[in-house]
Design a protein around this motif. Structure first.
Motif, PDB file in Angstrom:
ATOM      1  N   UNK A 122       0.830  -1.208   0.000  1.00  8.83           N
ATOM      2  CA  UNK A 122       0.000   0.000   0.000  1.00  8.83           C
ATOM      3  C   UNK A 122       0.859   1.250   0.000  1.00  8.83           C
ATOM      4  N   UNK A 123       0.543   2.184  -0.899  1.00 11.36           N
ATOM      5  CA  UNK A 123       1.237   3.474  -0.959  1.00 11.36           C
ATOM      6  C   UNK A 123       0.201   4.564  -1.185  1.00 11.36           C
ATOM      7  N   UNK A 124       0.069   5.579  -0.304  1.00 10.85           N
ATOM      8  CA  UNK A 124       0.766   5.707   0.985  1.00 10.85           C
ATOM      9  C   UNK A 124       0.264   4.677   1.997  1.00 10.85           C
ATOM     10  N   UNK A 125       0.423   4.943   3.283  1.00 11.15           N
ATOM     11  CA  UNK A 125       0.023   3.969   4.288  1.00 11.15           C
ATOM     12  C   UNK A 125      -1.469   3.690   4.186  1.00 11.15           C
ATOM     13  N   UNK A 126      -1.885   2.552   4.748  1.00  9.20           N
ATOM     14  CA  UNK A 126      -3.275   2.138   4.627  1.00  9.20           C
ATOM     15  C   UNK A 126      -4.225   3.180   5.206  1.00  9.20           C
ATOM     16  N   UNK A 127      -3.905   3.697   6.388  1.00 12.56           N
ATOM     17  CA  UNK A 127      -4.769   4.686   7.020  1.00 12.56           C
ATOM     18  C   UNK A 127      -4.939   5.929   6.166  1.00 12.56           C
ATOM     19  N   UNK A 128      -3.846   6.430   5.648  1.00 11.62           N
ATOM     20  CA  UNK A 128      -3.907   7.618   4.793  1.00 11.62           C
ATOM     21  C   UNK A 128      -4.650   7.316   3.494  1.00 11.62           C
TER      22      UNK A 128
END
Length: 359
Positions: free
Chosen positions: A205-211
């Motif tokens: 995942x890019x960016x992080x999953x939360x973002x």
């Protein structure tokens, strides 16, 4: 869970008018059921495609869905008129629409590689459909889309003729070509969520999953609000703001559930709750198609104000696009509970035996 809701809605013969499909502009509760299923299915299909689903299986699914939809339409016409007339046999329908989505997402899976690419594809389809609706509205009296003046009444009527929804008498087709574009927007948003879950599981995942979840939520919100400035959100033509809104809510819900449940072993009680839901999901076509068919048969053969429903006109029976007369006599919540339990029991029995009606 969406199948449970669908079965309950089908069994609710006395549903109030505010719950039924909105006649035109606006969104009623039942308008959200199938679109939510489309968004969730978009996520599931993309994950299946990422696992290299065989092309033959995709083709079989499209063929089975199309044939099942045509068979359902034939049954509906036969029950309401006493026979099947091939000159007016409806070509479009819910299952046919779903078959088109399977085809579109299957083709897209060979090209699209990242989750946000699916969102970009949704944006392009959204712009195209909105442009058609806006241009169409400018040709209508008062510049507003109505049942008497809308692109579906022109495009779908030209393509399907008397084979469209209600034979064209209602001036639009909720599963016609114009509506398919909006449904594709919803499915593509769901596909973005599915791809994001797949990337998170693989650690790419890019960016992080939360973002990424926040970006997806923000993008769908902006798209919903922006498209709503040009066309009203409503299910009858599955407009872009409606498609973005439903798709965005379902996508975020799926991603949050993934974040909460992925990677952990469920407790015994949780597995017990999940089992019947998994059984329903494995036989989703049987439950969805079967519950609609049972409701349709009951509607056309039961009493309605002392007059057999079979004696009602085809347009009257299908006026709310539900396969039943609004306000027809019948049990309310007890019948809904019985219907859900019956279909769940059947699904569990078939699941234990490994028997599935697959598309």
């Amino acid at each position: 869970m969406l199948l449970v809701v669908s079965v309950s809605v089908n069994a609710w013969f006395t549903a109030p008018e505010w719950f039924e499909h909105a006649p035109w502009i606006g969104v009623h509760p039942v308008d959200l059921v199938f679109p939510s299923f489309v968004a969730a299915s978009g996520a599931g299909m993309v994950i299946a495609f990422a696992r290299r689903m065989p092309v033959a299986r995709q083709v079989r699914r499209i063929v089975v869905l199309t044939l099942a939809g045509l068979a359902y339409n034939a049954a509906a016409q036969g029950l309401s008129t006493g026979g099947v007339d091939v000159t007016t046999w409806r070509v479009t329908g819910v299952l046919q629409l779903y078959a088109v989505l399977v085809l579109a997402l299957g083709l897209g899976a060979g090209i699209v590689r990242r989750w946000w690419h699916w969102l970009a594809a949704a944006g392009m389809v959204s712009v195209l459909q909105t442009a058609v609706l806006v241009v169409g509205a400018h040709t209508c009296p008062g510049g507003a889309l109505t049942t008497a003046c809308n692109p579906s009444g022109v495009v779908d009527a030209a393509v399907f003729g008397a084979h469209m929804y209600a034979g064209g008498r209602l001036g639009h087709d909720p599963e016609g070509l114009v509506a398919v574009a909006g449904a594709l927007v919803t499915a593509l948003v769901g596909a973005a969520a599915g791809r994001l879950m797949w990337e998170h599981r693989r650690g790419t995942t890019t960016p992080t999953f939360g973002r990424s979840v926040l970006l997806l939520a923000a993008a769908t919100l902006v798209a919903t609000r922006a498209s709503a400035l040009l066309v009203d959100p409503f299910k009858r033509l599955w407009t872009a703001p409606f498609g973005w809104g439903v798709g965005g809510v379902v996508a975020v819900a799926l991603l949050l559930a993934h974040l909460a449940l992925d990677g952990r072993s469920p407790a015994l009680a949780e597995r017990a709750v999940r089992y019947p839901l998994v059984a329903l999901g494995r036989n989703s076509l049987l439950v969805y198609f079967g519950s609609h068919l049972v409701t349709m048969v009951a509607t056309h053969t039961g009493p309605a104000g002392g007059v057999p429903v079979a004696g009602a006109s085809w347009a009257q029976v299908w006026q709310a696009d539900t396969g039943r007369l609004v306000g027809a006599p019948g049990a309310a919540w007890p019948l809904c509970v019985v219907a859900v339990l019956a279909w769940t029991t059947l699904a569990v029995v078939l699941h234990r035996r490994g028997w599935y009606l697959r598309a």
